[in-house]
Scaffold this motif. Structure first.
Motif, PDB file in Angstrom:
ATOM      1  N   ALA A 266      43.146  48.191   7.284  1.00 34.16           N
ATOM      2  CA  ALA A 266      42.492  46.823   7.111  1.00 34.16           C
ATOM      3  C   ALA A 266      42.495  46.293   7.718  1.00 34.16           C
ATOM      4  O   ALA A 266      43.371  45.208   8.196  1.00 34.16           O
ATOM      5  CB  ALA A 266      43.326  46.455   6.132  1.00 34.16           C
TER       6      ALA A 266
ATOM      7  N   ALA B 288      39.768  50.220   7.767  1.00 27.12           N
ATOM      8  CA  ALA B 288      39.185  49.738   6.181  1.00 27.12           C
ATOM      9  C   ALA B 288      38.001  48.661   6.398  1.00 27.12           C
ATOM     10  O   ALA B 288      39.024  47.571   6.500  1.00 27.12           O
ATOM     11  CB  ALA B 288      40.257  50.102   5.467  1.00 27.12           C
TER      12      ALA B 288
ATOM     13  N   HIS C 221      41.226  50.041  -0.410  1.00 29.04           N
ATOM     14  CA  HIS C 221      42.093  50.732   0.719  1.00 29.04           C
ATOM     15  C   HIS C 221      43.171  51.059  -0.325  1.00 29.04           C
ATOM     16  O   HIS C 221      43.899  52.525   0.005  1.00 29.04           O
ATOM     17  CB  HIS C 221      43.009  49.994   2.088  1.00 29.04           C
ATOM     18  CG  HIS C 221      43.157  50.664   2.888  1.00 29.04           C
ATOM     19  ND1 HIS C 221      44.734  50.816   3.062  1.00 29.04           N
ATOM     20  CD2 HIS C 221      42.916  51.293   3.958  1.00 29.04           C
ATOM     21  CE1 HIS C 221      44.884  51.167   3.311  1.00 29.04           C
ATOM     22  NE2 HIS C 221      44.101  51.706   4.826  1.00 29.04           N
TER      23      HIS C 221
END
Length: 257
Positions: free
Chosen positions: A44, A61, A217
């Motif tokens: 992420a 992400a 996520h």
């Protein structure tokens, strides 16, 4: 004796059916397990980190919201404020086959707004390709939503060129479809960050690790991990139950011979 033999035979048959289902359940559980592992490996990142570093992961992400580039546009059919729209005209033809009838839809005309959709996570903004926004990661639908589907003749003739209204002898209707991307929709994008014409762009690709979801996520990973665990427990249950039924049935049938 005949009744007992029938009972044991049915027991063995039920056990066999359970055991046949086991590989199918194992395949589903393995797929969910693989997806959760792949998504867990997707880091992420923030948009500002993507813009500031040279070496980026192949997939990341990003959690944020859709935003306008220069201004919000208006979808022509519904008058809905949006960031991007697509008008499509479909010709619906009735086709006769050996098994009956089917209706085929053919795209005869399409118009795109040409505006860029941007994605902002609170740190910076970056353009995102619309095909990625159409791809749902979790099966719930992407960020490109259908705002209208209607006959072109029903008051929307001004939006399309007359040539697209030509019909075949099997044509049943001409349909106008409007799709759009709304402003300020929060989502998580599993994307491939690439450079195009000197600008960073969020795009898609193939595989489990790209798409759009309204979950975070961590929630995505937990979802597929949980489904994989439930799947493996189901496989174990079916294996034990099926094995027990099958062995009891076969043993009983042998004993009463």
């Amino acid at each position: 004796m005949d009744v007992l033999k029938l009972i044991f035979t049915i027991s063995a048959g039920c056990g066999g059916l359970f055991l046949i289902v086991v590989p199918i359940g194992a395949a589903v559980a393995l797929s969910d397990d693989l997806r959760s592992r792949l998504l867990r490996r997707v880091p992420a990142w923030t948009v500002v980190d993507l813009l500031s570093v040279k070496a980026r992961p192949r997939r990341v992400a990003v959690r944020g919201s859709t935003v306008a580039g220069d201004s919000v546009v208006t979808a022509p059919a519904t008058g809905t404020p949006c960031l991007w729209f697509r008008l499509t005209v479909l010709r619906v033809d009735k086709v006769t086959t050996d098994s009956g009838h089917r209706w085929d839809e053919t795209v005869v005309w399409s118009q795109l707004s040409g505006h860029t959709v941007w994605f902002h996570d609170g740190t910076a903004r970056v353009p995102v390709e619309v095909p990625l926004l159409e791809r749902a990661l979790d099966g719930k639908g992407g960020l490109v939503e259908r705002s209208l589907r209607t006959r072109v003749e029903d008051g929307f003739l001004r939006l399309v060129p007359p040539s697209v209204l030509r019909r075949n002898r099997n044509t049943t209707e001409i349909v106008l479809v409007e799709e759009l991307v709304r402003d300020d929709v929060t989502a998580t994008l599993f994307v491939r960050p690439v450079h195009r014409d000197g600008q960073l762009v969020l795009t898609g690709g193939r595989g489990y690790r790209v798409g759009v979801t309204d979950l975070t996520h961590a929630e995505v990973v937990d979802r597929y991990s949980g489904e994989a665990r439930e799947g493996w427990w189901t496989v174990r249950f079916l294996l034990i139950l099926g094995g027990a039924f099958y062995l009891c049935g076969m043993a009983g049938a042998l004993l009463i011979r």
